[in-house]
Every structure is written in C-alpha cells, then in structure tokens.
Write a protein that holds these residues in place. Structure first.
Motif, PDB file in Angstrom:
ATOM      1  N   CYS A 116       0.837  -1.204   0.000  1.00 46.24           N
ATOM      2  CA  CYS A 116       0.000   0.000   0.000  1.00 46.24           C
ATOM      3  C   CYS A 116       0.875   1.259   0.000  1.00 46.24           C
ATOM      4  O   CYS A 116       0.575   2.238  -0.702  1.00 46.24           O
ATOM      5  CB  CYS A 116      -0.925   0.008   1.211  1.00 46.24           C
ATOM      6  N   TYR A 120       1.001   4.238  -2.820  1.00 44.87           N
ATOM      7  CA  TYR A 120       0.849   5.665  -2.514  1.00 44.87           C
ATOM      8  C   TYR A 120       2.037   6.453  -3.060  1.00 44.87           C
ATOM      9  O   TYR A 120       1.870   7.516  -3.681  1.00 44.87           O
ATOM     10  CB  TYR A 120       0.716   5.870  -1.007  1.00 44.87           C
ATOM     11  N   LEU A 125      -3.117   7.671  -6.175  1.00 45.69           N
ATOM     12  CA  LEU A 125      -4.284   8.494  -5.860  1.00 45.69           C
ATOM     13  C   LEU A 125      -4.722   9.366  -7.040  1.00 45.69           C
ATOM     14  O   LEU A 125      -5.899   9.716  -7.151  1.00 45.69           O
ATOM     15  CB  LEU A 125      -4.004   9.382  -4.645  1.00 45.69           C
ATOM     16  N   LEU A 128      -7.093   7.313  -9.129  1.00 45.66           N
ATOM     17  CA  LEU A 128      -8.250   6.958  -8.297  1.00 45.66           C
ATOM     18  C   LEU A 128      -9.178   8.153  -8.111  1.00 45.66           C
ATOM     19  O   LEU A 128     -10.412   8.010  -8.159  1.00 45.66           O
ATOM     20  CB  LEU A 128      -7.787   6.433  -6.933  1.00 45.66           C
ATOM     21  N   LYS A 129      -8.609   9.335  -7.888  1.00 44.07           N
ATOM     22  CA  LYS A 129      -9.437  10.533  -7.708  1.00 44.07           C
ATOM     23  C   LYS A 129     -10.275  10.827  -8.949  1.00 44.07           C
ATOM     24  O   LYS A 129     -11.420  11.279  -8.838  1.00 44.07           O
ATOM     25  CB  LYS A 129      -8.548  11.738  -7.376  1.00 44.07           C
ATOM     26  N   LEU A 168      -8.826   2.421  -1.684  1.00 45.31           N
ATOM     27  CA  LEU A 168      -8.813   3.640  -0.867  1.00 45.31           C
ATOM     28  C   LEU A 168      -8.868   3.308   0.618  1.00 45.31           C
ATOM     29  O   LEU A 168      -8.195   3.947   1.433  1.00 45.31           O
ATOM     30  CB  LEU A 168      -9.983   4.545  -1.260  1.00 45.31           C
ATOM     31  N   TRP A 169      -9.658   2.284   0.974  1.00 45.49           N
ATOM     32  CA  TRP A 169      -9.725   1.892   2.382  1.00 45.49           C
ATOM     33  C   TRP A 169      -8.371   1.375   2.860  1.00 45.49           C
ATOM     34  O   TRP A 169      -7.905   1.748   3.950  1.00 45.49           O
ATOM     35  CB  TRP A 169     -10.871   0.900   2.576  1.00 45.49           C
ATOM     36  N   SER A 172      -5.924   4.158   3.316  1.00 43.62           N
ATOM     37  CA  SER A 172      -6.234   4.977   4.498  1.00 43.62           C
ATOM     38  C   SER A 172      -5.563   4.439   5.745  1.00 43.62           C
ATOM     39  O   SER A 172      -5.295   5.192   6.687  1.00 43.62           O
ATOM     40  CB  SER A 172      -7.754   5.032   4.710  1.00 43.62           C
ATOM     41  N   ILE A 182      -6.132  11.446   1.349  1.00 44.84           N
ATOM     42  CA  ILE A 182      -7.481  10.934   1.050  1.00 44.84           C
ATOM     43  C   ILE A 182      -8.549  11.856   1.617  1.00 44.84           C
ATOM     44  O   ILE A 182      -9.637  12.003   1.046  1.00 44.84           O
ATOM     45  CB  ILE A 182      -7.612   9.488   1.577  1.00 44.84           C
ATOM     46  N   LEU A 187     -14.347  11.917   0.535  1.00 39.10           N
ATOM     47  CA  LEU A 187     -14.970  10.646   0.169  1.00 39.10           C
ATOM     48  C   LEU A 187     -16.299  10.382   0.865  1.00 39.10           C
ATOM     49  O   LEU A 187     -17.085   9.552   0.399  1.00 39.10           O
ATOM     50  CB  LEU A 187     -14.016   9.497   0.511  1.00 39.10           C
ATOM     51  N   CYS A 212     -14.752   1.193   4.243  1.00 37.59           N
ATOM     52  CA  CYS A 212     -13.927   2.374   4.006  1.00 37.59           C
ATOM     53  C   CYS A 212     -14.350   3.514   4.936  1.00 37.59           C
ATOM     54  O   CYS A 212     -13.502   4.215   5.508  1.00 37.59           O
ATOM     55  CB  CYS A 212     -14.046   2.801   2.553  1.00 37.59           C
TER      56      CYS A 212
END
Length: 666
Positions: A116, A120, A125, A128-129, A168-169, A172, A182, A187, A212
């Motif tokens: 993860c 990152y 991200l 994903l965004k 995303l979870w 985080s 995030i 979200l 999430c």
C-alpha cells in the motif's frame, strides 16, 4: 498492563492476509522460493503490449499468480508490477482498467502496508481521484434509469467501484500522510451514497463502502465531523443496524445468514456509530445510547456465530481439494479467466474467511467498548500527607473553590457506583464465556514453525480472532478493577475457569515466538500475559483470606510468596496495596513477609512506592526488628540450619534496608 486502545495500524480488516515475514529478505530469495518465476517476465512484457487483449490478460495473470503466494508477490513487487498496474489505470481500454484495479485491490488485501505504501508513493491516488466523479455519475444514471444499461455493464461498474473503494480503504490505513491526502478527496458523501442506496446495489459493494467509512472515521476528525454535521448520514447508518435483518439470534439460529455480507454491513455500521459518537441533534442517532442500545445487542450474538474448531476442520477439507492457482498455461488469450475466478472449494474458503473476519471485526469494536470504561482512580497521600494521583503528581484544586459549600453527594455516588457495577457484571456474564472459547487455538491458527500456512488467509483470520479476543478480555478485567468489581471473586469457579482457559490457550500457542513468521504467536502471548495479570489481581483477596485461615506455616509462606510476585508489578499501584497486609503479618510468618517487603520496596522510584510512604511501612519495619531478632534466635541451629541461616540473612537485610530508607529522607 494498560488497556488495548484503538490504533489504526493495528486495525486492518485483513491484517497482512498472506504474510511473507517467514521468507528471507531480498529479491534473490524471493526468486529462489517462487515456483512461478519463469512466468514473471512474459507477464510484464504483455502488460505493455499494443494489443489490449494481451494487456488485460497480463493484469488477470498477476491477480491469479499472487493468490496465497507471498514469494511470487514479492518477486512481482521487485519487478515493479505495482508501477505497471498503476499505469494501466490510465489505459484507453475500459476492461484493462477494470482488471488492473482488481489486481491492485488483491495486492492491497494480501500484501498489507508495504505494498500500500508503494502504491501511494507511486501516485496511485491521481487516477483513483479521477474515477470518483465518473463512478458517481454512472451510479446515479443506473439508479434513476436501471434499463439504460445492460446488466453486465452495471455489474462491471459495481465491481469496479468495489475495487476502487477497497484500494482507498487500504491506503487509508497505510500512514497519516496517505490519510491526509485521502481526506482531500472528500470521500464521505461518495461512500454514503452507496449506503443510502443499499437496497438497489450489490451488497459486496455497499459493504466495501461501509468498511472504508469505518476506517476513515477512526480517530480522523475531518471525516468524523462530516458525518456528525450531516444528520441524514448518521440516521442512515443507524437505520441499517436497527433493521436487524440478517443478524444471528442469541439462540444460535440463522448462522448461515453470514454467508452474505449483510451481517458484516451491520457490524461495520456499529463501528461507524461508535467512531462518530457522540452524535449531536437533530440526528435521530443522538437519542440512543450507542454502546448499550446498538453495539452490545448487535455484536454479542456475533461472538457465537461460528465454531473455530469446526471452521478449521472445514477449511482443511477444502484446502485438500483446492487447486488454488490455475496453471499459467490455462491463462490463454482465447479463454481469459476473470481476476476473481475461484474454484468451488476456493469459494467455500472465501465464505469461511468472511465469517471469521466478521467475528474479528465485532471483537475489535467490543475491545473499544471495554477500553472506554472508567480507568482506575486512586486517592492516595504521599509521605507528607499531600494528595496525589496514581502517577504521584500532586493534586491541585482551584483556589476559587475554597469557599464553596460542602455538598453531600453520597446517595448519588452510591447509585452511580451501583449502576456501573451492574453494567460491568452484565459484561462479565455475556462476553467472557464466548471470549474464552475464541482464544483457543486450532490446528490452522498459526503457521507451522518450519514454513508457511497451508492456507494463509484462514490462518490470518483465526490468529487475528485470538488476539482480538484476548485484547477484549484484557480490557474487561482492567475495567472491573477500575470500577471496583470483583466478578471472579464473587464466583470463584468462574475465576478458576478463566485462569485455566487462558493458560490452556497459551500452552497451545507454544513458546516458539521469535521465529520469522510467528509474529501472531508473540502477540498472543503479549496480550495473554496481560489477561493473566488481570485475573491474578482478582485472586489477591482470596489469597489473603487463605493465609489467615491456614494453620500450616508452609501454606502461609506460599500465600505470601505468591502475593509478593503480584505486588511487584510496576504498572499496578492498587494491587501493591497488598503490602499493607504484609506489614500486619510481621512477625508471622516472619521471614517470608519481611523478605517480601524488602524486595518489593528496594526501588523507591517505582510508582507503587507511594504505598510504602502512605502506609508508614518504615515505622512498622522498625517496630518489627526486635521481634525478628528474637524469632531468629529461636530457630534451632542444629535442627533447622538452613532456616537459621536464612533468618540471619533476612535480619541483616532488614536492618540495612531500614537505614537505606531513612537515608532517602522520604
């Protein structure tokens, strides 16, 4: 031993589902231990192919190859498969993007924090965004006009949304830096839209959104405030729990309902409500006691949802049948399998793991409930008569309060204590028994000492349950102490069962806890010892009563020796008060009591030394010197030579100890 508090890094839904800590470090070691190393290069080459079918095939192949195979996952990571998959999130072909997201999701779930963090750092991200508004728009269109797209197109979007949310979870939970990034995406409205439309969406996607949101609201003020400030959000979460649909009954019926994700959704919503409490008006959730009315009634039955012994047996049966990873030759471009392809036995193992994870999640939330019960509060005095707290700091009152009239609060305090006592007694009766069952290891609970588990996901889930159950027990017993509740003493048989059960569990875990890959064995011992300490404190009064009632001097000596061990725990000032009992026992049975006091208070810097000063133990010891001398002289040198030698040693130590304590001037 403190309470087990909520810590983001300890709260992964899938805590390193397929761990690789048992493997030697380095890319060369991963290459030598992977049986699929020859397949890596062709896959990475096809991921950059001009043919979209080959790019899709490569994404699917990565997902299949890493399944329950930490060495191949590590090898792929070393060859920058993560970076290649992130690049495919910007692919011109929609199906390639979907499969790349699925593979990245599986890497997050199986690989844990390292992967993860790599994602990152490689800027996952950014793509994903860009997906969030697209998914929201498509979702709204499908919900308003379900017939606008064929069923397979809707299914594709929902699965893609599930993958994005899950990534995303997991991100985080990686670091505060990732969480802060995030938070900038905002979200919460996106996730709440899935919960609000739960009846028209796949339950798996809704559950991922709840998971999430649960992570985002864990000690994360921006997300907490956003949920609190929108009354419909908290009301929606509350309504999911209050629907009670799919919950197992207290009598054990409807256990099979956990095959779907409905129960996990309700458990997650309990966690979300706890995370954002207290909830302000005008939300309807502000009118309920979350712990008493929502969390406890919902989660208590979950603890008996599944027998871990039976789960282990069923898993072993399916493992024997399972050919978990298809041979690479089967991954032809003509018959491209889906990245979520599972054999029948693989699907059964997945359902079994999901049940276990639901139990683990319930334990995690209940541990938080017990951690918020009152902490011990001591009102002691130092040697000069000044009031101090448990840490020895002087307690200062507001000078403006000096002229306030005294108010007798005894009746209200008594009622409050009685109410708290009843609450803790209920927790003891309803939680302790199932928790003691959940701490008992099974044959699949920990990996063998000489290699990986035959099915790492099941092993990870089982060991996580054991650790979480012990954390919950640890907090329960510490809460009893803080609330002055002695439930084990009120029922001596239950106290003995608790002690025996914990020792039985730790004995089954074994003491080989420092080998690579055995981190969960070590964690089980670390928490288990804390539970034993909590139970031992409940037996202090029983030991003192036994010592008083015993006529055999040997029994008295053993009782005091046991109490001495308990009294020397540096983290428990309250248990150390047993030393007042020692000072009252001088000179009977003399030697053990005096020796215990000297050993316990040989270090004046320990927190419990305040009891020595407050109890005026030094005066008691000074007054006992002559009695000790007479008792030692009365021991026959010829008949009890060893006891006489020990007595003389204790006598000399006592005199030296008194001089030492006097020299401190405290």
């Amino acid at each position: 031993m403190g309470k087990s508090q909520k810590k983001r890094q300890m709260r992964r839904h899938n805590p390193v589902r397929v761990p690789d800590s048992h493997l030697p470090k380095g890319l060369e070691a991963a290459s030598s231990s992977s049986s699929r190393k020859e397949a890596i290069l062709p896959i990475l080459q096809k991921m950059e192919s001009v043919d979209p079918a080959e790019r899709k095939w490569a994404c699917v192949a990565v997902s299949n190859l890493i399944q329950n195979d930490p060495s191949t996952r590590r090898l792929l990571q070393g060859k920058n498969a993560v970076g290649a998959l992130i690049n495919r999130l910007s692919d011109s072909e929609e199906e390639v993007v979907v499969e790349a997201a699925g593979s990245l999701r599986n890497l997050c779930i199986d690989g844990g924090f390292d992967i993860c963090a790599e994602m990152y750092n490689k800027n996952i991200l950014t793509p994903l965004k860009s997906f969030i508004p697209k998914i929201s728009t498509t979702l709204s269109e499908y919900l308003e006009n379900p017939k606008t797209a064929p069923e397979n197109a809707q299914k594709l979007v929902y699965e893609f949304a599930d993958n994005v949310i899950t990534i995303l979870w997991c991100l985080s939970e990686t670091s505060n830096k990732a969480m802060n990034a995030i938070n900038q995406i905002s979200l919460v409205p996106f996730l709440m839209s899935f919960l609000a439309s739960r009846e028209r969406l796949p339950i798996s996607t809704v559950t991922s959104a709840a998971q999430c949101l649960y992570v985002l609201t864990d000690e994360n003020p921006p997300a907490i405030e956003e949920v609190r400030s929108n009354a419909p959000y908290s009301a929606c979460v509350l309504s999911i729990v209050q629907s009670r649909e799919g919950l197992p009954q207290a009598n054990g019926k409807n256990k099979e309902v956990a095959d779907n994700r409905g129960l996990a959704l309700q458990v997650l919503c309990c966690g979300i409500l706890r995370n954002v409490s207290p909830i302000p008006p005008p939300s309807v959730a502000a009118t309920v006691d979350v712990d008493r009315d929502i969390v406890m009634p919902t989660l208590e039955p979950v603890l008996s949802l599944i027998s871990l012994v039976e789960a282990s047996q069923h898993a072993q049966e399916h493992i024997a049948k399972e050919d978990a990873i298809p041979a690479l030759e089967k991954l032809s471009l003509k018959h491209t399998p889906k990245s979520d392809h599972k054999t029948p036995s693989g699907l059964e193992l997945e359902r079994l793991e999901h049940k276990l994870r639901t139990v683990q999640l319930a334990l995690e939330i209940l541990t938080g409930v017990c951690a918020t019960l009152p902490e011990p509060d001591f009102d002691v005095q130092d040697a000069d008569g000044e009031a101090t707290d448990a840490d020895g700091d002087e307690a200062h009152e507001d000078e403006d309060m000096d002229d306030e009239p005294e108010v007798d609060m005894a009746p209200d305090n008594e009622a409050a204590v009685k109410q708290q006592s009843g609450s803790n007694a209920t927790i003891f009766q309803t939680l302790v028994a199932p928790l003691l069952t959940l701490i008992q290891p099974t044959p699949l609970s920990f990996p063998p000492l000489n290699g990986p588990s035959p099915h790492p996901p099941t092993t990870s889930a089982l060991s996580a349950i054991h650790v979480s159950a012990l954390e919950c027990l640890n907090n329960i017993f510490l809460s009893f102490r803080g609330a002055k509740i002695d439930a084990p003493r009120a029922d001596p048989d239950s106290g003995r069962r608790i002690w025996d059960s914990v020792w039985q569990a730790l004995g089954a875990v074994g003491t080989d806890i420092d080998n690579p890959g055995q981190e969960r064995r070590r964690a089980t011992w670390e928490i288990g010892v804390g539970v034993l300490w909590g139970v031992a404190e409940a037996h202090v009064k029983v030991l003192m009563q036994l010592c008083d009632a015993a006529t055999d001097e040997g029994v008295k000596v053993k009782c005091i020796g046991t109490l001495e061990c308990l009294a020397q725990h540096p983290g428990s000032v309250d248990a150390n008060r047993v030393c007042t009992y020692f000072s009252q026992r001088v000179p009977e049975p003399l030697l053990q009591a005096v020796s215990a006091l000297i050993d316990i208070y040989s270090d004046e810097t320990l927190p419990y030394d305040t009891n020595f000063r407050q109890g005026r133990f030094l005066d008691a010891l000074v007054g006992s010197v002559e009695g000790v001398r007479k008792a030692v002289r009365g021991i026959d040198r010829k008949k009890e030579r060893e006891l006489r030698v020990r007595g003389e040693e204790v006598r000399d130590n006592l005199v030296a100890f008194i001089e030492y304590r006097r020299s401190l001037g405290v």
